[in-house]
Enzyme design. Structure first.
Site, mmCIF file in Angstrom:
data_model
loop_
_atom_site.group_PDB
_atom_site.id
_atom_site.type_symbol
_atom_site.label_atom_id
_atom_site.label_comp_id
_atom_site.label_asym_id
_atom_site.label_seq_id
_atom_site.Cartn_x
_atom_site.Cartn_y
_atom_site.Cartn_z
ATOM 1 N NE ARG A 79 -4.643 1.443 0.769
ATOM 2 C CZ ARG A 79 -5.534 1.886 -0.357
ATOM 3 N NH1 ARG A 79 -4.977 1.770 -1.017
ATOM 4 N NH2 ARG A 79 -6.463 2.423 0.164
ATOM 5 C CB THR A 120 -9.417 -1.554 -7.716
ATOM 6 O OG1 THR A 120 -9.769 -0.202 -6.761
ATOM 7 C CG2 THR A 120 -8.179 -2.487 -6.731
ATOM 8 C CB THR A 131 -5.822 0.065 -6.506
ATOM 9 O OG1 THR A 131 -7.179 1.409 -7.034
ATOM 10 C CG2 THR A 131 -5.498 0.821 -5.524
ATOM 11 C CB VAL A 132 -3.341 4.662 -9.865
ATOM 12 C CG1 VAL A 132 -2.070 3.840 -10.389
ATOM 13 C CG2 VAL A 132 -4.946 4.533 -10.731
ATOM 14 C CG ASN A 133 -8.287 6.224 -5.155
ATOM 15 O OD1 ASN A 133 -8.935 5.857 -5.128
ATOM 16 N ND2 ASN A 133 -8.611 7.578 -4.586
ATOM 17 C CG ASP A 181 -8.989 5.331 -0.735
ATOM 18 O OD1 ASP A 181 -9.671 6.152 -0.825
ATOM 19 O OD2 ASP A 181 -8.196 4.185 -1.144
ATOM 20 C CB SER A 183 -12.631 -1.890 0.502
ATOM 21 O OG SER A 183 -12.975 -0.924 1.432
ATOM 22 N N GLY A 234 -13.392 -2.857 -7.145
ATOM 23 C CA GLY A 234 -15.109 -1.928 -6.876
ATOM 24 C C GLY A 234 -15.368 -1.103 -5.330
ATOM 25 N N GLY A 235 -14.394 -0.921 -5.002
ATOM 26 C CA GLY A 235 -14.582 0.643 -4.024
ATOM 27 C C GLY A 235 -14.771 -0.285 -3.097
#
Length: 584
Positions: A117, A390, A408-410, A432, A462, A481-482
């Site tokens: 992360r 993501t 991910t890159v958000n 985030d 998440s 998917g957030g």
């Protein structure tokens, strides 16, 4: 009041199973559906009959299989899949971002969670994201250099190669380097996403050099080449960690952030480290589940939801009451996600309590069988949300090694900023964090003090890469998917428990409740009109017929039949699940 119902043998009722079969789209998956369960007397196979890979793009799946053909294992293949996704899915992930890798080493039997992360730079204090009126500066939080955390994905690729792979990093990165240099065909989601972020992306010189190289934005069917990204990947392949975090690439990243007004320190970039963590483990009926620990919120929330649901025989409930019970379990888990969870290196969390069956039983007792519990009656503050863009991939190899990875890159195209001369699109994961407590982030949800930014801290996520194992099945599964990642993976567990094949699991319609906002979200076709009316009569707000979400990727080894199969989400037409047989 309705009677408490006993635990049961499966979740899927005829109405839901029928909808699963209707929505499943095997054309998107090159692997066959899982075969029927073998006779009990047949001994389980010791090793899978080959390698199965499911990812969000056919080029990344084929890159992983290419590396397996060269003698690589699942971890080498993961490097190839991850790096290729970083080339062909800039809308979703990239080496300017981060991710989580859940690994199973078949030789030792060890499971490990690689935390790659992103981390917060020291300059990224909450005050840095406020405007002159003390309100959250939404533009700074989501666009450009201030929105970017220190990337973790390149360090993860190096770590995988050095500690778990069989092949040199140079070999495993070769497919991604080739595709970056030679280009790939732009697909509609890439074009559409660029259109929605065009104003932001075209602010930055480096981004214009990549995406406007021919003078116009990328269009579906065109070939997108990224020569600077190819050179960056070549330096990573040749020099490992130093090829990205130090030297020429590191200097260009620091210069780009400074040029656009951001503040990264050289020691923050060069000092980034992957953290190996102990995965979270839980049991659900006949399944042993290995999943993501904090700073992912996924494993803890999924443990709460599943253990709450174990108290009912949900198969005997009508669709409205089944949905009601599942939504109430989701509501309570997401409330706890908000209050307690964050980076374990910075925050003390009562994980033993949150994941215990006794705690789940207490939460279960607060659920009224006929009435919704208003979320504002569950004290606390609303939860931070992971991105909606993501990506995920799942791998099982012929030795039994497994990888479930989410990266991910958000937001769409991350921060929108490419560092000139590198091809590296920076993330916008700082959003985030709880940059201003009580203020919604880009996804309309709010943060909490446990997730406030501090130097070197990792933002709550998440992402929920997971393994499932029963006496005759081994499964890797995950999704983007957030905040809806958690419920997608949880619903996949229920679907596998009901006996569905991987492609059916990937295709099933989805529902979601995340405590705040206080509403059940449902994809089109997931809930019929009668069910919606009954839920509303119970006091639920129901957003039925929402756009589809997620991009679940899963693979399964059936040990009894000794077969491999995979499922790729039909919501994403460029995904692919494929099997490379090791049989003569």
């Amino acid at each position: 009041m309705r009677k408490a119902l006993r635990p049961r043998a499966g979740l899927m009722s005829p109405w839901l199973l029928a909808s699963l079969l209707l929505i499943a789209a095997p054309a998107y998956c090159k692997t066959p559906a899982a075969p029927a369960r073998a006779p009990a007397a047949q001994p389980a196979a010791a090793h899978p009959p080959g390698t199965a890979i499911a990812s969000a793009h056919s080029l990344s799946t084929q890159a992983g299989l290419e590396i397996v053909r060269q003698g690589g294992n699942a971890f080498d293949a993961a490097i190839a899949v991850s790096s290729t996704l970083s080339v062909v899915e800039p809308i979703s992930s990239g080496i300017g971002g981060g991710g989580f890798f859940l690994l199973h080493d078949a030789k030792t039997g060890r499971d490990v969670f690689l935390d790659a992360r992103e981390t917060a730079p020291a300059a990224a204090t909450p005050a840095a994201y406020l405007d002159a009126k003390g309100e959250l500066n939404r533009d700074r939080a989501t666009n450009g250099p201030w929105s970017a955390g220190i990337p973790g994905l390149p360090a993860a690729l190096v770590h995988l190669a050095q500690k778990y792979g069989k092949l040199p990093l140079k070999t495993s990165l070769a497919p991604a380097i080739r595709i970056a240099r030679e280009g790939f065909e732009v697909y509609p989601r890439l074009e559409k996403g660029y259109g929605s972020r065009r104003e932001v992306m075209e602010r930055y010189r480096g981004t214009r050099e990549v995406f406007l190289a021919d003078g116009s934005p990328p269009k579906a069917g065109e070939i997108l080449k990224q020569p600077d990204l190819a050179r960056t990947l070549e330096l990573l392949a040749a020099k490992g960690y130093d090829g990205f975090y130090r030297g020429d690439v590191g200097a260009k990243l620091l210069a780009a952030v400074k040029e656009e007004g951001g503040q990264w320190k050289p020691e923050e970039l060069s000092g980034y480290k992957v953290v190996e963590r102990e995965p979270l483990r839980l049991k659900y009926r006949g399944w042993d589940i290995v999943t993501a620990p904090p700073p992912s919120s996924g494993g803890v929330a999924m443990a709460e939801i599943l253990q709450i649901l174990e108290g009912w025989d949900i198969s005997k409930l009508d669709p409205a009451h089944r949905t009601h019970i599942i939504a109430e379990a989701m509501r309570r888990a997401y409330r706890d996600r908000t209050i307690y969870l964050g980076d374990p290196d910075f925050v003390k969390m009562p994980l033993a309590r949150l994941t215990s069956r006794d705690y789940a039983a207490g939460l279960r007792a607060t659920i009224h069988p006929e009435k919704a519990t208003p979320s504002d009656l569950l004290s606390g503050q609303p939860a931070p949300l992971e991105d909606d863009e993501t990506t995920h991939f799942s791998i099982i190899d012929a030795q039994g090694n497994r990888v479930s990875a989410t990266q991910t890159v958000n937001l769409l195209y991350g921060s929108g900023m490419v560092a000139p001369g590198t091809g590296v699109l920076l993330n916008n994961e700082m959003d985030d964090f709880a940059l201003r407590p009580g203020t919604p982030n880009a996804f309309g949800v709010m943060g909490f003090a446990a997730n406030a930014p501090e130097p070197g801290k990792r933002m709550l996520s998440s992402m929920t890469p997971s393994f499932l194992e029963s006496k005759d099945k081994v499964i890797a599964v995950g999704a983007p998917g957030g905040s809806r990642i958690i419920t997608q993976v949880m619903l996949a567990v229920l679907a596998y428990d009901a006996g569905l094949a991987p492609q059916q699991v990937a295709a099933q319609p989805r529902i979601h409740h995340q405590w705040m906002p206080d509403a059940i979200s449902a994809e089109a076709g997931a809930l019929d009109a009668d069910t919606v009316a009954k839920l509303q009569a119970m006091g639920h707000k129901v957003n039925a017929g929402e756009s589809t979400w997620g991009n679940l990727q899963t693979v399964m080894w059936d040990k009894a039949a000794n077969t491999l199969s995979g499922g790729t989400d039909p919501r994403n037409p460029v995904g692919q699940a494929d099997v490379l047989s090791s049989r003569p």
